[in-house]
Scaffold this motif. Sequence first.
Motif, PDB file in Angstrom:
ATOM      1  N   LYS A   1       7.288   3.421  19.612  1.00 25.20           N
ATOM      2  CA  LYS A   1       6.826   3.767  18.264  1.00 25.20           C
ATOM      3  C   LYS A   1       5.711   4.798  18.381  1.00 25.20           C
ATOM      4  O   LYS A   1       4.746   4.622  19.140  1.00 25.20           O
ATOM      5  N   GLY A   2       5.848   5.891  17.642  1.00 25.18           N
ATOM      6  CA  GLY A   2       4.838   6.939  17.670  1.00 25.18           C
ATOM      7  C   GLY A   2       5.333   8.156  16.923  1.00 25.18           C
ATOM      8  O   GLY A   2       6.430   8.161  16.348  1.00 25.18           O
ATOM      9  N   LYS A   3       4.545   9.205  16.939  1.00 25.21           N
ATOM     10  CA  LYS A   3       4.945  10.438  16.284  1.00 25.21           C
ATOM     11  C   LYS A   3       6.017  11.131  17.123  1.00 25.21           C
ATOM     12  O   LYS A   3       6.053  10.978  18.345  1.00 25.21           O
ATOM     13  N   PRO A   4       6.906  11.864  16.466  1.00 26.10           N
ATOM     14  CA  PRO A   4       8.105  12.373  17.134  1.00 26.10           C
ATOM     15  C   PRO A   4       7.845  13.085  18.456  1.00 26.10           C
ATOM     16  O   PRO A   4       8.498  12.785  19.458  1.00 26.10           O
ATOM     17  N   ARG A   5       6.912  14.025  18.476  1.00 22.66           N
ATOM     18  CA  ARG A   5       6.695  14.807  19.695  1.00 22.66           C
ATOM     19  C   ARG A   5       6.128  13.931  20.818  1.00 22.66           C
ATOM     20  O   ARG A   5       6.469  14.112  21.984  1.00 22.66           O
ATOM     21  N   ARG A   6       5.273  12.991  20.461  1.00 16.68           N
ATOM     22  CA  ARG A   6       4.714  12.097  21.471  1.00 16.68           C
ATOM     23  C   ARG A   6       5.782  11.154  22.018  1.00 16.68           C
ATOM     24  O   ARG A   6       5.795  10.833  23.212  1.00 16.68           O
ATOM     25  N   VAL A   7       6.688  10.703  21.144  1.00 20.65           N
ATOM     26  CA  VAL A   7       7.778   9.833  21.582  1.00 20.65           C
ATOM     27  C   VAL A   7       8.698  10.586  22.544  1.00 20.65           C
ATOM     28  O   VAL A   7       9.152  10.041  23.568  1.00 20.65           O
ATOM     29  N   GLU A   8       8.953  11.870  22.240  1.00 20.92           N
ATOM     30  CA  GLU A   8       9.819  12.676  23.117  1.00 20.92           C
ATOM     31  C   GLU A   8       9.189  12.813  24.505  1.00 20.92           C
ATOM     32  O   GLU A   8       9.874  12.657  25.537  1.00 20.92           O
ATOM     33  N   ARG A   9       7.865  13.090  24.547  1.00 16.70           N
ATOM     34  CA  ARG A   9       7.198  13.247  25.840  1.00 16.70           C
ATOM     35  C   ARG A   9       7.136  11.907  26.594  1.00 16.70           C
ATOM     36  O   ARG A   9       7.274  11.855  27.814  1.00 16.70           O
ATOM     37  N   ALA A  10       6.934  10.818  25.824  1.00 16.76           N
ATOM     38  CA  ALA A  10       6.894   9.494  26.460  1.00 16.76           C
ATOM     39  C   ALA A  10       8.252   9.122  27.056  1.00 16.76           C
ATOM     40  O   ALA A  10       8.330   8.498  28.133  1.00 16.76           O
ATOM     41  N   GLU A  11       9.331   9.516  26.376  1.00 16.04           N
ATOM     42  CA  GLU A  11      10.669   9.236  26.897  1.00 16.04           C
ATOM     43  C   GLU A  11      10.877   9.949  28.232  1.00 16.04           C
ATOM     44  O   GLU A  11      11.389   9.352  29.205  1.00 16.04           O
ATOM     45  N   GLN A  12      10.481  11.214  28.312  1.00 19.31           N
ATOM     46  CA  GLN A  12      10.610  11.959  29.564  1.00 19.31           C
ATOM     47  C   GLN A  12       9.780  11.315  30.676  1.00 19.31           C
ATOM     48  O   GLN A  12      10.193  11.237  31.834  1.00 19.31           O
ATOM     49  N   PHE A  13       8.606  10.814  30.284  1.00 22.02           N
ATOM     50  CA  PHE A  13       7.738  10.170  31.260  1.00 22.02           C
ATOM     51  C   PHE A  13       8.361   8.880  31.794  1.00 22.02           C
ATOM     52  O   PHE A  13       8.366   8.617  33.007  1.00 22.02           O
ATOM     53  N   LEU A  14       8.921   8.068  30.900  1.00 21.45           N
ATOM     54  CA  LEU A  14       9.532   6.801  31.331  1.00 21.45           C
ATOM     55  C   LEU A  14      10.752   7.035  32.213  1.00 21.45           C
ATOM     56  O   LEU A  14      11.012   6.269  33.152  1.00 21.45           O
ATOM     57  N   LEU A  15      11.479   8.090  31.921  1.00 27.46           N
ATOM     58  CA  LEU A  15      12.705   8.347  32.681  1.00 27.46           C
ATOM     59  C   LEU A  15      12.421   9.081  33.994  1.00 27.46           C
ATOM     60  O   LEU A  15      12.950   8.714  35.052  1.00 27.46           O
ATOM     61  N   ASP A  16      11.599  10.131  33.936  1.00 27.03           N
ATOM     62  CA  ASP A  16      11.437  11.011  35.097  1.00 27.03           C
ATOM     63  C   ASP A  16      10.028  10.991  35.695  1.00 27.03           C
ATOM     64  O   ASP A  16       9.796  11.583  36.754  1.00 27.03           O
ATOM     65  N   GLY A  17       9.073  10.405  34.967  1.00 27.87           N
ATOM     66  CA  GLY A  17       7.692  10.421  35.449  1.00 27.87           C
ATOM     67  C   GLY A  17       6.988  11.725  35.204  1.00 27.87           C
ATOM     68  O   GLY A  17       5.911  11.964  35.767  1.00 27.87           O
ATOM     69  N   LEU A  18       7.603  12.592  34.392  1.00 33.44           N
ATOM     70  CA  LEU A  18       6.982  13.888  34.108  1.00 33.44           C
ATOM     71  C   LEU A  18       5.770  13.681  33.202  1.00 33.44           C
ATOM     72  O   LEU A  18       5.826  12.907  32.241  1.00 33.44           O
ATOM     73  N   PRO A  19       4.647  14.366  33.418  1.00 35.75           N
ATOM     74  CA  PRO A  19       3.433  14.173  32.611  1.00 35.75           C
ATOM     75  C   PRO A  19       3.627  14.734  31.198  1.00 35.75           C
ATOM     76  O   PRO A  19       4.478  15.562  30.951  1.00 35.75           O
TER      77      PRO A  19
END
Length: 657
Positions: A639-657
């Motif tokens: 749950k979060g704002k769209p752009r932050r959720v997108e970055r968090a998804e990349q982080f959970l999957l790939d560990g990208l900052p």
Amino acid sequence: MQNIFAQIFALIAAAVVLVWVFKRIGLPAILAYLATGLLAGSHGIGWMTNSEEIHLIAELGIVFLLFSLGLEFSLPRLMAMRNIVFGLGTLQVLVTTGIGMMVLKLIGYNTLTAFTIAALMALSSTAVVVKVLKESGTLNIRRGQLAIGVLLFQDIAVVPLLIALPLLANSGGKDVAGAILFAFAKGAFVCIFLLAVGKWLLPKIFNEVASARSDELFVLTTILVALCAGMMTYAFGLSMALGAFLAGMMLGESHYRHQLEAEIRPFRDILMGLFFVTVGMELNLNYLADVWGWVVVSLIGLLVCKVIILAAAAQTMGERKRDSIASGLMLWQMGEFGFVLVALASKHHMFDAGTASFLIALGVLSMAATPYIIDKLDFILDTLNVSGGHDEGEQPQNNDLKSLSNHVVIVGFGRVGQTIARFLKPEAIPYVAVDFNPTLVQEAKAAGETVYFGHAGQKAILKSAGIEKARLVIISFVEYEKSLEIIDTIKRVAPEVNILVRTRDDTHVEQLKLVGVTEVVPEELEASLMLVSHVLFMSGVPMKRILRRVSKERQNRYAFLHGFFAGDTDDLRMEQQDRLEFLHAIALPENAFAVNKTIKELGLLQRKVEISALRRNGTEISMPDESTEILPHDVVLLKGKPRRVERAEQFLLDGLP
């Protein structure tokens, strides 16, 4: 052209600086304008060489002042005041003129000159008195009504004086009575015509203008009506101010009264300031220094004589002693029309230049001292041991809003505003509504509702609704930008009042809180709560438990309702997408970066994203704590704002900052 521009620029700059300085040291703005004129005039620094044009523009200030004064009166109200206007007013002017003539003839003036000087001494300053009374809020108490009634008659008396003086100077007194009677006949015709136009035509015109929902059109029409009325009376040889007053008086009966006053106020105040600048230009300090002793004696004599005459006349008509003396102290000065009569008399050689300069100095100084005297009125009366309580007999005659306090102001009287009013009425909670829809206001007022036409983003409209004494202001519409404008005005007029704002959703809740809103009600979330309440009740959940859940959500600022799944058909603006919170589900494969790590180790809160739920082997874990470890094939609900959720998804999957 450049020279004129430079002169006007210097005049405005000096006025701004002096008004600021005078206000900072607690002096009235009128004195600042007089000081500006003193500097700019030929007897000061002398940078104003085109004073004739300035005088012409400044006269419009009196026109707008009388127009706004007319808005305070209705024809029935004027008829109710006829004893003051035509009784006390007539008595004051005649007695003051008669006594003044006798004193001046004893000094050595001839009959014609003595009559001229005494007549202009009998007049008082509508511009100064009305402005000060309006600013102090004492326009509608008894002493203020006495002063206004006398001022109205004095303004009417100017008309025959303007006609009679040239005739007296040129004809030696022949046919003067006939000329004055003809002037009164013209005046009666113009007054009847303007009253008819104001009664039948102007309300229809303003209905059409208000229906257009254009602020610019409303302002232009207001100015045009005031100027047209003034031009008509001027064309018949009467005072422009009289026509403006009649037009304002007719519109004072309409539901546009408060909006009209709010629209005309900026023009009136600026032009009245310019008028006082032109008055200051006439003051000759060098001459004043030579005759200052006689000026002081004359000021004292003028003060004592006019106060005694007016107080005695008012008490003869049954007024209280305290109110009678107070009204005399308000009207002791010379008036702005006195300067017009001085110029007219000088033109026809009715007295010399020295006498004219003396009268101008007397007028300027008396007008300059008046704001002080009115401000210290109760102190002066107490010092003189004048009987009568401060509040006795001083309640406003117009009690519709003046007596309201601790009430609710409803901004917007549409369906929501009317619903609020219907719930307030049975609880005996007083309320005032403001709306900009003329048809709605007309219908509501016909039904007895306390509703006023006007734009709530203007100070005058809010003050008319008594916002300084209100317990709560409710903005019942959902337009965010419009609400911000009104909130800003509210905070400048009544910074401590509670404000409740209706919004479409919770997009702007934080911004509204920052600007001082007490409570924000997002209608979409409230509708969701109401719908859920019905669903739970119809599903068999006890009402007590439902109310507890709903109350908890409101206390938590609808936290449980924040975040939703977005579809590809959602019509959201870019700024909404940046502010609203979304829910997004992510299925984590075995090789995902987040697998075998705890929620605390992932540090999602630092990214302003939270895991609101986990789905594992068909079981949902709601609001998992920070020690929960992420396992392969977990479905994580972010749950979060769209752009932050997108970055968090990349982080959970790939560990990208």
